[in-house]
Design an enzyme around this catalytic site. Structure first.
Site, PDB file in Angstrom:
ATOM      1  N   THR A  24     -24.071  -4.426 -26.621  1.00  0.00           N
ATOM      2  CA  THR A  24     -24.643  -5.394 -25.716  1.00  0.00           C
ATOM      3  C   THR A  24     -24.987  -6.562 -26.130  1.00  0.00           C
ATOM      4  O   THR A  24     -25.410  -7.508 -25.581  1.00  0.00           O
ATOM      5  CB  THR A  24     -26.068  -4.997 -24.996  1.00  0.00           C
ATOM      6  OG1 THR A  24     -26.951  -4.681 -26.241  1.00  0.00           O
ATOM      7  CG2 THR A  24     -25.978  -3.581 -24.173  1.00  0.00           C
ATOM      8  N   ASP A  25     -24.485  -6.671 -27.702  1.00  0.00           N
ATOM      9  CA  ASP A  25     -24.829  -8.050 -28.586  1.00  0.00           C
ATOM     10  C   ASP A  25     -24.070  -9.267 -27.696  1.00  0.00           C
ATOM     11  O   ASP A  25     -23.056  -9.189 -27.524  1.00  0.00           O
ATOM     12  CB  ASP A  25     -24.405  -7.738 -29.839  1.00  0.00           C
ATOM     13  CG  ASP A  25     -24.742  -8.872 -30.748  1.00  0.00           C
ATOM     14  OD1 ASP A  25     -25.767  -8.884 -31.103  1.00  0.00           O
ATOM     15  OD2 ASP A  25     -23.593  -9.763 -30.828  1.00  0.00           O
ATOM     16  N   VAL A  26     -25.041 -10.148 -27.674  1.00  0.00           N
ATOM     17  CA  VAL A  26     -24.547 -11.602 -27.002  1.00  0.00           C
ATOM     18  C   VAL A  26     -23.215 -12.168 -27.995  1.00  0.00           C
ATOM     19  O   VAL A  26     -22.478 -12.845 -27.578  1.00  0.00           O
ATOM     20  CB  VAL A  26     -25.530 -12.289 -26.912  1.00  0.00           C
ATOM     21  CG1 VAL A  26     -24.856 -13.935 -26.303  1.00  0.00           C
ATOM     22  CG2 VAL A  26     -26.679 -11.944 -25.814  1.00  0.00           C
TER      23      VAL A  26
ATOM     24  N   LEU B 154     -21.413 -10.636 -30.001  1.00  0.00           N
ATOM     25  CA  LEU B 154     -20.118  -9.983 -29.827  1.00  0.00           C
ATOM     26  C   LEU B 154     -19.517 -10.379 -28.709  1.00  0.00           C
ATOM     27  O   LEU B 154     -18.050 -10.716 -28.650  1.00  0.00           O
ATOM     28  CB  LEU B 154     -20.413  -8.489 -29.780  1.00  0.00           C
ATOM     29  CG  LEU B 154     -19.226  -7.589 -29.524  1.00  0.00           C
ATOM     30  CD1 LEU B 154     -18.165  -7.467 -30.341  1.00  0.00           C
ATOM     31  CD2 LEU B 154     -19.725  -6.163 -29.010  1.00  0.00           C
TER      32      LEU B 154
END
Length: 294
Positions: A247-249, A251
């Site tokens: 869920t990393d922005v 990424l």
DNA sequence: ATCCAGGAGTCCG
DNA sequence: CGGACTCATGGA
């Protein structure tokens, strides 16, 4: 001085690029191609000067050589920090079959997972970084270190140690709110500190689990540690290659840019993309993050 | 001013 | 489990 034989696929310069990503960094300095890092080993402050010469990593001790035992601890720290025990052959193999990974891997080959060996630092830094822009996250960290950390000045340069969990366990939330932590973040950081003081949480215990799911479940039971934070810490501190903060922005942005998308990828699209990353998700994410630094 | 950032907790079905 | 809502604070 200690020499460390680097593994295959090691590019010191690429590691320096990552280490130099923020101008608000105060836990290490990069000067003339050397990394300066202050450590506390056996209650003694030790300054490391890490360089690369003659195909070897050289660790010097500008303030004077500590005891041999401490030198070995320092070398272990460097191995941990630069993830030197990892063999990247498998990663580069799977990257060849993936267009996006192939591109970043050919650009940054030899970049290692630059970690955060101190569990307390990894956890609390991740908490600080939750849902705020990175610039402000670095500001918070800088204030936190300067308020509660230990420092040493040598030859006109000041070096900082990250605060210890025992120090933070004894402060109250207001002391962090003064630094612009939200009430929630202040609670989380202090909660983690107290868990570590109470020996409910330690790097050794987590590493002993040696199973991704078990570690993930254990970490996410802690207040303030969600799935993203658990995966981040497993990547940066626990050497879990399969850790995947999906869920990393950052990424999402990296993928968007690499693929030239109009919008960020959906979770489903990411899962499809990452099907071929099995076992190397952490490195895949790390290389994609690297692509965001110009 | 407006959107959003290296999310997490809670509630609800 | 997965969605919707809330919180919280500054950067650009």
């Amino acid at each position: 001085m200690i020499e460390i034989n680097p593994p295959e696929d090691f590019n010191f310069k690429e590691c320096l690029v990552f280490l130099g990503r923020s101008d608000q960094e105060l836990l290490h300095k990069i000067i003339d191609g050397y990394v300066f890092k202050l450590l506390k080993v056996d209650k003694e402050l030790v300054l490391l000067k890490i360089g690369y010469k003659n195909d070897a990593i050289q660790v010097e001790f500008p303030m004077g050589e500590p005891a041999l035992g401490a030198q070995k601890m320092a070398a272990k720290y460097v191995v941990d920090w630069f993830d030197l025990d990892q063999d990247l052959a498998g990663f580069y193999e799977i990257a060849q079959k993936d267009q996006m990974l192939h591109r970043v891997v050919s650009k940054y080959r030899g970049l290692r997972m630059i970690g955060i060996p101190d569990l307390f630092e990894a956890l609390t830094w991740a908490i600080m970084g939750q849902q705020i822009n990175l610039t402000f996250a670095y500001t918070l960290r800088k204030r936190f270190v300067e308020r509660f950390g230990e420092s040493l000045t040598f030859e006109g340069e000041t070096y900082w140690l990250y605060p210890t969990f025992s120090r933070i366990a004894e402060i109250d939330a207001d002391a962090l709110r003064e630094l612009q932590f939200t009430a929630r973040k202040a609670e989380y950081v202090i909660g983690v500190s107290r868990a570590m003081v109470n020996e409910e949480l330690s790097k050794e215990d987590l590493l002993r689990m040696e199973d991704y799911q078990q570690i993930h479940v254990y970490l996410t039971k802690l207040r303030g540690i969600g799935s993203w934070t658990a995966d981040y810490v497993m990547m940066k501190c626990l050497h879990q290659r399969a850790a995947f903060p999906i869920t990393d922005v950052g990424l999402h942005n990296a993928v968007k840019i690499q693929l030239g998308l109009e919008r960020k990828p959906t979770l489903v699209e990411l899962k499809v993309m990452a099907a071929g990353w099995k076992g190397w998700e952490a490195y895949s994410v790390f290389y994609l993050w690297r692509s965001l630094y110009v």
